[in-house]
Design a protein around this motif. Structure first.
Motif, PDB file in Angstrom:
ATOM      1  N   ASN A  39       0.809  -1.267  -0.142  1.00 44.37           N
ATOM      2  CA  ASN A  39      -0.009   0.073   0.015  1.00 44.37           C
ATOM      3  C   ASN A  39       0.812   1.127  -0.023  1.00 44.37           C
ATOM      4  OD1 ASN A  39       0.700  -1.144   2.500  1.00 44.37           O
ATOM      5  ND2 ASN A  39      -0.461   0.219   3.554  1.00 44.37           N
ATOM      6  N   CYS A  40       0.759   2.169  -1.044  1.00 42.36           N
ATOM      7  CA  CYS A  40       1.666   3.335  -1.168  1.00 42.36           C
ATOM      8  C   CYS A  40       1.176   4.208   0.062  1.00 42.36           C
ATOM      9  CB  CYS A  40       1.252   4.035  -2.515  1.00 42.36           C
ATOM     10  SG  CYS A  40      -0.225   4.877  -2.622  1.00 42.36           S
ATOM     11  N   TRP A  41       0.057   4.264   0.386  1.00 46.54           N
ATOM     12  CA  TRP A  41      -0.267   5.432   1.393  1.00 46.54           C
ATOM     13  C   TRP A  41       0.089   5.122   2.785  1.00 46.54           C
ATOM     14  CZ3 TRP A  41      -3.805   2.094  -1.193  1.00 46.54           C
ATOM     15  CH2 TRP A  41      -4.375   0.864  -0.580  1.00 46.54           C
ATOM     16  N   GLN A  42       0.799   4.171   3.152  1.00 40.64           N
ATOM     17  CA  GLN A  42       1.506   4.128   4.300  1.00 40.64           C
ATOM     18  C   GLN A  42       2.798   5.091   4.340  1.00 40.64           C
ATOM     19  OE1 GLN A  42       1.784   2.704   7.527  1.00 40.64           O
ATOM     20  NE2 GLN A  42       3.476   3.485   7.878  1.00 40.64           N
ATOM     21  N   GLY A  43       3.465   5.210   3.186  1.00 43.39           N
ATOM     22  CA  GLY A  43       4.482   6.165   3.044  1.00 43.39           C
ATOM     23  C   GLY A  43       4.341   7.640   3.470  1.00 43.39           C
ATOM     24  N   ASP A  44       3.120   8.068   3.171  1.00 45.72           N
ATOM     25  CA  ASP A  44       2.969   9.585   3.454  1.00 45.72           C
ATOM     26  C   ASP A  44       1.660   9.948   4.004  1.00 45.72           C
ATOM     27  OD1 ASP A  44       0.883   8.881   1.505  1.00 45.72           O
ATOM     28  OD2 ASP A  44       1.023  11.162   0.634  1.00 45.72           O
ATOM     29  N   ASP A  45       1.088   8.879   4.850  1.00 43.92           N
ATOM     30  CA  ASP A  45      -0.041   9.206   5.675  1.00 43.92           C
ATOM     31  C   ASP A  45      -1.423   9.503   4.836  1.00 43.92           C
ATOM     32  OD1 ASP A  45       2.081   8.779   7.610  1.00 43.92           O
ATOM     33  OD2 ASP A  45       1.914  11.038   8.216  1.00 43.92           O
ATOM     34  N   ARG A  93       3.829  -6.073  -5.592  1.00 39.33           N
ATOM     35  CA  ARG A  93       3.055  -5.187  -6.580  1.00 39.33           C
ATOM     36  C   ARG A  93       2.950  -3.932  -5.844  1.00 39.33           C
ATOM     37  NH1 ARG A  93       0.134  -7.852 -10.564  1.00 39.33           N
ATOM     38  NH2 ARG A  93      -1.606  -6.162 -10.655  1.00 39.33           N
ATOM     39  N   LEU A  94       2.424  -2.929  -6.388  1.00 44.35           N
ATOM     40  CA  LEU A  94       2.270  -1.650  -5.523  1.00 44.35           C
ATOM     41  C   LEU A  94       0.692  -0.934  -5.671  1.00 44.35           C
ATOM     42  CD1 LEU A  94       3.194   0.885  -4.060  1.00 44.35           C
ATOM     43  CD2 LEU A  94       3.391   2.161  -6.153  1.00 44.35           C
ATOM     44  N   ASN A  95       0.124  -0.871  -4.488  1.00 45.56           N
ATOM     45  CA  ASN A  95      -1.276  -0.621  -4.623  1.00 45.56           C
ATOM     46  C   ASN A  95      -1.436   0.893  -4.374  1.00 45.56           C
ATOM     47  OD1 ASN A  95      -4.096  -0.731  -4.453  1.00 45.56           O
ATOM     48  ND2 ASN A  95      -4.209  -1.938  -2.530  1.00 45.56           N
ATOM     49  N   PHE A 134      -4.955  -0.651  -8.147  1.00 43.75           N
ATOM     50  CA  PHE A 134      -5.421   1.113  -8.266  1.00 43.75           C
ATOM     51  C   PHE A 134      -6.851   1.052  -7.379  1.00 43.75           C
ATOM     52  CE2 PHE A 134      -6.586   4.760 -10.849  1.00 43.75           C
ATOM     53  CZ  PHE A 134      -5.504   5.508 -10.514  1.00 43.75           C
ATOM     54  N   ASN A 135      -6.988   2.296  -7.045  1.00 40.01           N
ATOM     55  CA  ASN A 135      -8.016   2.453  -6.237  1.00 40.01           C
ATOM     56  C   ASN A 135      -8.623   4.098  -6.376  1.00 40.01           C
ATOM     57  OD1 ASN A 135      -7.690   0.642  -3.452  1.00 40.01           O
ATOM     58  ND2 ASN A 135      -5.724   1.211  -4.486  1.00 40.01           N
ATOM     59  N   PRO A 136      -9.927   4.044  -6.920  1.00 38.51           N
ATOM     60  CA  PRO A 136     -10.506   5.511  -7.044  1.00 38.51           C
ATOM     61  C   PRO A 136     -10.546   6.053  -5.663  1.00 38.51           C
ATOM     62  CG  PRO A 136     -11.886   4.130  -8.068  1.00 38.51           C
ATOM     63  CD  PRO A 136     -11.010   3.257  -7.309  1.00 38.51           C
ATOM     64  N   THR A 137     -10.333   7.591  -5.551  1.00 41.19           N
ATOM     65  CA  THR A 137     -10.115   8.015  -4.210  1.00 41.19           C
ATOM     66  C   THR A 137     -11.376   8.952  -4.173  1.00 41.19           C
ATOM     67  OG1 THR A 137      -7.627   8.327  -4.440  1.00 41.19           O
ATOM     68  CG2 THR A 137      -8.745   9.710  -2.754  1.00 41.19           C
ATOM     69  N   PHE A 138     -12.168   8.454  -3.273  1.00 39.37           N
ATOM     70  CA  PHE A 138     -13.642   9.029  -2.966  1.00 39.37           C
ATOM     71  C   PHE A 138     -13.596   9.858  -1.482  1.00 39.37           C
ATOM     72  CE2 PHE A 138     -14.623   5.350  -5.600  1.00 39.37           C
ATOM     73  CZ  PHE A 138     -15.353   5.762  -6.641  1.00 39.37           C
ATOM     74  N   PHE A 139     -12.494  10.173  -1.020  1.00 38.93           N
ATOM     75  CA  PHE A 139     -12.523  10.832   0.174  1.00 38.93           C
ATOM     76  C   PHE A 139     -11.685  12.031   0.043  1.00 38.93           C
ATOM     77  CE2 PHE A 139      -9.498   7.135   0.160  1.00 38.93           C
ATOM     78  CZ  PHE A 139      -8.297   7.671   0.605  1.00 38.93           C
ATOM     79  N   ASP A 329      -3.171  -3.108   3.630  1.00 36.89           N
ATOM     80  CA  ASP A 329      -3.866  -1.976   4.108  1.00 36.89           C
ATOM     81  C   ASP A 329      -3.642  -1.360   5.647  1.00 36.89           C
ATOM     82  OD1 ASP A 329      -5.383   0.403   4.019  1.00 36.89           O
ATOM     83  OD2 ASP A 329      -7.363  -0.492   3.534  1.00 36.89           O
ATOM     84  N   PHE A 330      -2.694  -0.509   5.730  1.00 37.56           N
ATOM     85  CA  PHE A 330      -2.593   0.142   6.816  1.00 37.56           C
ATOM     86  C   PHE A 330      -1.768   1.492   6.889  1.00 37.56           C
ATOM     87  CE2 PHE A 330       0.940  -3.190   6.362  1.00 37.56           C
ATOM     88  CZ  PHE A 330       1.945  -2.538   6.292  1.00 37.56           C
TER      89      PHE A 330
END
Length: 422
Positions: A39-45, A93-95, A134-139, A329-330
């Motif tokens: 999960n890419c989002w761990q790297g930048d909160d 892979r990268l999410n 990939f993920n659409p960003t709905f937030f 996902d964390f």
């Protein structure tokens, strides 16, 4: 331990497992073929790169902690990911979320994105990764500020998010085409009420209609696979979630989409390890978001705990790994973010190895013969088998640091690179 000690320990472990009918060499070959989507989002909160400095989180998303050194740019995030990958055995892979687009510093709204804004990610991935999901960003957007997107009562807002989602499927398809492996595009929306609603039906009808419109365009499954993800509740949406487990279970089965099971999106007494076999009977494929909930969907870094081991065992025992996509996902901002990736991913791989080392055919025969004594005896004895010697050998052969040696590299990287991000 040095190389000689690791190889000696592995030789003894190999003999122990052979005695119960397990070929450790075959197991390690199998483990090497299982990619984890990191999960890419761990790297930048979960900040993303739509705006300089990242977006302010909203829509049921929250990260806590202020450990120094988070990635502030795409290049910093990629550097951190590369460092983490160098400490994790296997090819992975990268999410990626849509909010991590490469817009060159110019704001582009989410319904206007196209594959060009992700070409640099694709090019970067070609020599480094098994693929991208990939993920659409709905937030974290002004059109999601009141807590609703695809189920919003205002059609113009629904249309905006539908356009975003359609664009994301096309981006994902291009990723799959260029990388030669299908992109799993996961749809999670935060739509929810904080307090008890008067009408539970209408929002779900609007959500189903929006999803149908999004998925109306046929895309080659060799390029893109669509998944839908439920949630029990979120911050500001405690009383009613439009996309509940039952909603998405029904939607995935009726539309033959992938169902995403997230370890944190259920009541604390529920375990996704118990759901995998049922879901696989009726859904074409399955997506897992492996996380660690602590009393709620807190998305802690994955530990080598009982539930992680049970998830891995269900994956291996299912004989459906070709139809199951595994992602993490964390997002923990209280610890070194690269270390979080390494700890979580290595723990998941350890759990998969532990599961692969089960003599599953012997266990199945005992169960079919109703010899539950043998089944229990094997289950308990396997817990003390030398699986960790097999893991150390796997890391050695992959030229990955063994034991805690990886931690020294992370601390050095923190000192030389991350500590300078101020």
């Amino acid at each position: 331990m040095n190389q000689t000690q690791i190889e000696k320990a592995y030789k003894l472990a190999k003999e122990r497992y052979a005695a119960v009918g397990v070929d450790t060499e075959a197991v390690l070959k199998k483990l090497q073929t299982i990619p984890v989507s990191i999960n890419c989002w761990q790297g930048d909160d979960v900040g993303g790169f739509e705006q300089v400095g990242g977006s302010e989180l909203s829509g049921g998303i929250q990260t806590t902690g202020n450990y120094p050194g988070k990635a502030r740019t795409i290049s910093e995030l990629r550097s951190d990911i590369e460092k983490a990958l160098s400490l994790i055995p296997g090819q992975h892979r990268l999410n990626l979320h849509a909010s991590y687009l490469d817009n060159g510093g110019t704001f582009v709204d989410r319904n206007e994105i196209d594959p060009g804004y992700f070409q640099s990610w694709i090019d970067w991935a070609k020599d480094r990764l098994h693929g991208i999901d990939f993920n659409p960003t709905f937030f974290s957007h002004d059109k999601a500020a009141d807590g609703f997107t695809l189920s919003h009562p205002d059609k113009s807002i629904r249309d905006f998010w539908i356009e975003h989602a359609i664009a994301c499927r096309r981006i994902a398809s291009e990723m799959g085409k260029q990388l030669g492996t299908p992109t799993v595009t996961n749809f999670w929306v935060p739509d929810a009420y904080k307090d008890i609603p008067a009408d539970r039906v209408a929002p779900r009808e609007r959500l189903a209609d929006s999803l149908d419109e999004i998925f109306a365009e046929e895309i080659d499954p060799s390029l893109n696979l669509d998944a839908v993800e439920s949630k029990l509740f979120g911050i500001g949406g405690e009383s009613y979630t439009v996309g509940s487990h039952e909603f998405y279970m029904g939607y995935a089965i009726s539309r033959q989409k992938l169902l995403c099971l997230d370890a944190g999106h259920y009541h604390p007494t529920e375990k996704i390890s118990e759901k995998i076999s049922s879901v696989m009977m009726f859904c074409p494929e399955l997506l897992l978001h492996v996380s660690r909930p602590v009393r709620w969907d807190s998305d802690h870094v994955v530990c080598f705990d009982d539930e992680l081991q049970q998830i891995a065992k269900e994956l291996i025992r299912s004989d459906n790994l070709d139809k199951i996509h595994i992602g993490l996902d964390f997002f923990d901002a209280s610890i070194n973010r690269v270390a979080a990736w390494v700890i979580g991913t290595r723990n998941l791989l350890k759990a998969l190895l532990f599961a692969l080392l089960e003599p599953i055919e012997q266990l199945r025969r005992a169960e079919l013969n109703m010899d539950y004594t043998q089944r229990l005896a094997y289950f308990e004895e396997l817990k003390s088998m030398p699986w960790n010697a097999v893991w150390d050998y796997y890391c050695l052969k992959q030229e990955i640091p063994v034991g805690l040696d990886w931690f020294d590299e992370v601390k050095q990287y923190e000192k030389e690179v991350m500590s300078k991000r101020v």
